[in-house]
Design a protein around this motif. Structure first.
Motif, PDB file in Angstrom:
ATOM      1  N   LEU A 159       0.835  -1.198   0.000  1.00 21.07           N
ATOM      2  CA  LEU A 159       0.000   0.000   0.000  1.00 21.07           C
ATOM      3  C   LEU A 159       0.867   1.245   0.000  1.00 21.07           C
ATOM      4  O   LEU A 159       1.996   1.244   0.498  1.00 21.07           O
ATOM      5  CB  LEU A 159      -0.920  -0.008   1.220  1.00 21.07           C
ATOM      6  N   ILE A 160       0.318   2.324  -0.553  1.00 20.26           N
ATOM      7  CA  ILE A 160       0.997   3.613  -0.640  1.00 20.26           C
ATOM      8  C   ILE A 160       0.126   4.644   0.072  1.00 20.26           C
ATOM      9  O   ILE A 160      -1.091   4.700  -0.144  1.00 20.26           O
ATOM     10  CB  ILE A 160       1.214   4.021  -2.106  1.00 20.26           C
ATOM     11  N   ALA A 161       0.733   5.449   0.929  1.00 20.22           N
ATOM     12  CA  ALA A 161      -0.022   6.453   1.680  1.00 20.22           C
ATOM     13  C   ALA A 161      -0.815   7.349   0.728  1.00 20.22           C
ATOM     14  O   ALA A 161      -0.281   7.852  -0.266  1.00 20.22           O
ATOM     15  CB  ALA A 161       0.925   7.291   2.532  1.00 20.22           C
ATOM     16  N   GLY A 162      -2.108   7.527   1.050  1.00 25.47           N
ATOM     17  CA  GLY A 162      -2.961   8.405   0.266  1.00 25.47           C
ATOM     18  C   GLY A 162      -3.455   7.840  -1.040  1.00 25.47           C
ATOM     19  O   GLY A 162      -4.045   8.567  -1.842  1.00 25.47           O
ATOM     20  N   HIS A 163      -3.245   6.532  -1.262  1.00 21.67           N
ATOM     21  CA  HIS A 163      -3.644   5.914  -2.517  1.00 21.67           C
ATOM     22  C   HIS A 163      -4.599   4.740  -2.268  1.00 21.67           C
ATOM     23  O   HIS A 163      -4.689   4.219  -1.157  1.00 21.67           O
ATOM     24  CB  HIS A 163      -2.417   5.399  -3.274  1.00 21.67           C
ATOM     25  N   THR A 164      -5.279   4.335  -3.315  1.00 20.70           N
ATOM     26  CA  THR A 164      -6.065   3.114  -3.284  1.00 20.70           C
ATOM     27  C   THR A 164      -5.117   1.918  -3.376  1.00 20.70           C
ATOM     28  O   THR A 164      -3.913   2.073  -3.578  1.00 20.70           O
ATOM     29  CB  THR A 164      -7.055   3.089  -4.450  1.00 20.70           C
ATOM     30  N   PRO A 220      -2.972  -0.845  -4.922  1.00 21.02           N
ATOM     31  CA  PRO A 220      -2.407  -0.957  -6.259  1.00 21.02           C
ATOM     32  C   PRO A 220      -3.193  -1.942  -7.130  1.00 21.02           C
ATOM     33  O   PRO A 220      -3.517  -3.044  -6.697  1.00 21.02           O
ATOM     34  CB  PRO A 220      -0.990  -1.468  -5.990  1.00 21.02           C
ATOM     35  N   GLY A 221      -3.521  -1.514  -8.335  1.00 20.72           N
ATOM     36  CA  GLY A 221      -4.263  -2.373  -9.255  1.00 20.72           C
ATOM     37  C   GLY A 221      -5.757  -2.406  -9.029  1.00 20.72           C
ATOM     38  O   GLY A 221      -6.468  -3.121  -9.735  1.00 20.72           O
ATOM     39  N   ASP A 222      -6.272  -1.613  -8.090  1.00 21.93           N
ATOM     40  CA  ASP A 222      -7.701  -1.642  -7.784  1.00 21.93           C
ATOM     41  C   ASP A 222      -8.431  -0.459  -8.421  1.00 21.93           C
ATOM     42  O   ASP A 222      -8.042   0.691  -8.215  1.00 21.93           O
ATOM     43  CB  ASP A 222      -7.918  -1.605  -6.278  1.00 21.93           C
ATOM     44  N   ARG A 223      -9.479  -0.773  -9.207  1.00 23.54           N
ATOM     45  CA  ARG A 223     -10.287   0.252  -9.881  1.00 23.54           C
ATOM     46  C   ARG A 223      -9.412   1.237 -10.651  1.00 23.54           C
ATOM     47  O   ARG A 223      -9.670   2.447 -10.667  1.00 23.54           O
ATOM     48  CB  ARG A 223     -11.167   0.995  -8.884  1.00 23.54           C
ATOM     49  N   ASP A 277      -2.955   8.143 -10.757  1.00 24.72           N
ATOM     50  CA  ASP A 277      -2.704   7.982  -9.312  1.00 24.72           C
ATOM     51  C   ASP A 277      -3.982   7.985  -8.480  1.00 24.72           C
ATOM     52  O   ASP A 277      -3.953   8.322  -7.292  1.00 24.72           O
ATOM     53  CB  ASP A 277      -1.765   9.086  -8.800  1.00 24.72           C
ATOM     54  N   ARG A 278      -5.108   7.574  -9.079  1.00 26.32           N
ATOM     55  CA  ARG A 278      -6.367   7.605  -8.319  1.00 26.32           C
ATOM     56  C   ARG A 278      -7.278   6.492  -8.783  1.00 26.32           C
ATOM     57  O   ARG A 278      -7.882   6.567  -9.855  1.00 26.32           O
ATOM     58  CB  ARG A 278      -7.054   8.969  -8.514  1.00 26.32           C
ATOM     59  N   GLY A 279      -7.372   5.418  -8.006  1.00 27.99           N
ATOM     60  CA  GLY A 279      -8.331   4.378  -8.319  1.00 27.99           C
ATOM     61  C   GLY A 279      -9.750   4.919  -8.217  1.00 27.99           C
ATOM     62  O   GLY A 279     -10.053   5.760  -7.365  1.00 27.99           O
ATOM     63  N   VAL A 322      -9.319   2.219   0.690  1.00 26.96           N
ATOM     64  CA  VAL A 322      -9.159   0.767   0.686  1.00 26.96           C
ATOM     65  C   VAL A 322     -10.278   0.216   1.561  1.00 26.96           C
ATOM     66  O   VAL A 322     -10.488   0.679   2.684  1.00 26.96           O
ATOM     67  CB  VAL A 322      -7.782   0.353   1.243  1.00 26.96           C
ATOM     68  N   THR A 323     -11.017  -0.762   1.054  1.00 23.07           N
ATOM     69  CA  THR A 323     -12.171  -1.286   1.779  1.00 23.07           C
ATOM     70  C   THR A 323     -11.768  -2.471   2.647  1.00 23.07           C
ATOM     71  O   THR A 323     -11.198  -3.443   2.154  1.00 23.07           O
ATOM     72  CB  THR A 323     -13.280  -1.713   0.804  1.00 23.07           C
TER      73      THR A 323
END
Length: 246
Positions: A25-30, A32-35, A124-126, A135-136
């Motif tokens: 995971l990356i801070a402030g991101h969805t 990786p590879g999601d939506r 840079d935005r799912g 992230v759910t």
């Protein structure tokens, strides 16, 4: 002890799910590879310049057959392979010519709904349903509680979550709002409960609506399942990692 039982990403919003053994995971991101991509319909205002709400996209709540799709994203080439029980396997580059994809998916799309027109991608935005990169996090005990009330087995894929945890009490995740959770090397902060729609009524194996999930949730006094979290500190997570409030 609370542990990660599975990890899932959905490369194209509402068009398939993929299990992964680990992710970083990356801070402030969805995740990786999601939506990464979303399928805009012909009445959509989405142009890939910014996040827009789910109503701009072809999705399971309006096209139930999409729920039966699975996907595999090649992280090196960017190619996506889609499978559906009513369609032949299909591989394409979502950043390339998508006309073949639109032709492939058309047979399972309702003719009386806005038609899929193009793929959009926001750098840079799912394209999650939340207006912040989320992230759910899902709770297996809450899933089992819904399953017990409805009276038959339910697939966890109805919820289209990213991180599944076990070892909690049912609905305990709703007490986590604005509290930090360490999962593996990452720290996440749940920001809101995930409100649910008719997509949950659809069987992920058949793509047919077969369960009144919303009425079951109503019996709890809400229509929520899982929490949407912000990644506060990036880090590696994998199956069997411990999850704990900090």
């Amino acid at each position: 002890m609370t542990q990660v039982t599975s990890l899932w990403r959905h490369p194209i919003k509402s068009h398939g799910r993929e299990a992964v053994q680990s992710t970083t995971l990356i801070a402030g991101h969805t995740m990786p590879g999601d939506r990464v991509w979303a399928v805009a319909h012909d009445a959509s205002s989405a142009d890939g310049s910014a996040w827009v709400s789910c109503g701009n996209f072809s999705r399971v709540s309006k096209a139930p057959a999409l729920m039966a799709m699975t996907a595999t994203l090649n992280d090196v080439t960017g190619m996506v392979t889609l499978n559906h029980p009513k369609l032949a396997e299909f591989t394409f580059n979502p950043d390339g010519d998508i006309a073949p994809f639109l032709d492939w998916v058309r047979p399972i799309m309702p003719s009386d709904r806005a038609q899929s027109a193009r793929l959009v991608r926001v750098p840079d935005r799912g394209m999650t349903d939340s207006d912040f990169p989320s992230v759910t996090i899902c709770n297996m005990s809450s899933h089992r509680a819904v399953q017990q009330k409805i009276g038959f087995d339910l697939s966890i894929h109805r919820w289209r979550g990213n991180i599944w945890l076990d070892g909690l009490a049912p609905w305990e995740e709703f007490d986590w709002m604005d509290r930090d959770i360490r999962i593996g090397d990452a720290i996440l902060r749940p920001m809101e409960r995930t409100d649910r729609c008719a997509a949950t009524t659809t069987n992920p194996e058949t793509g047919l609506r077969d369960a009144d999930i919303l009425s079951v949730l109503d019996s709890y006094g809400h229509r929520d399942f899982s929490v949407r979290a912000e990644v506060i500190q990036g880090g590696h997570i994998e199956i069997d990692n411990k999850a704990e409030l900090i």
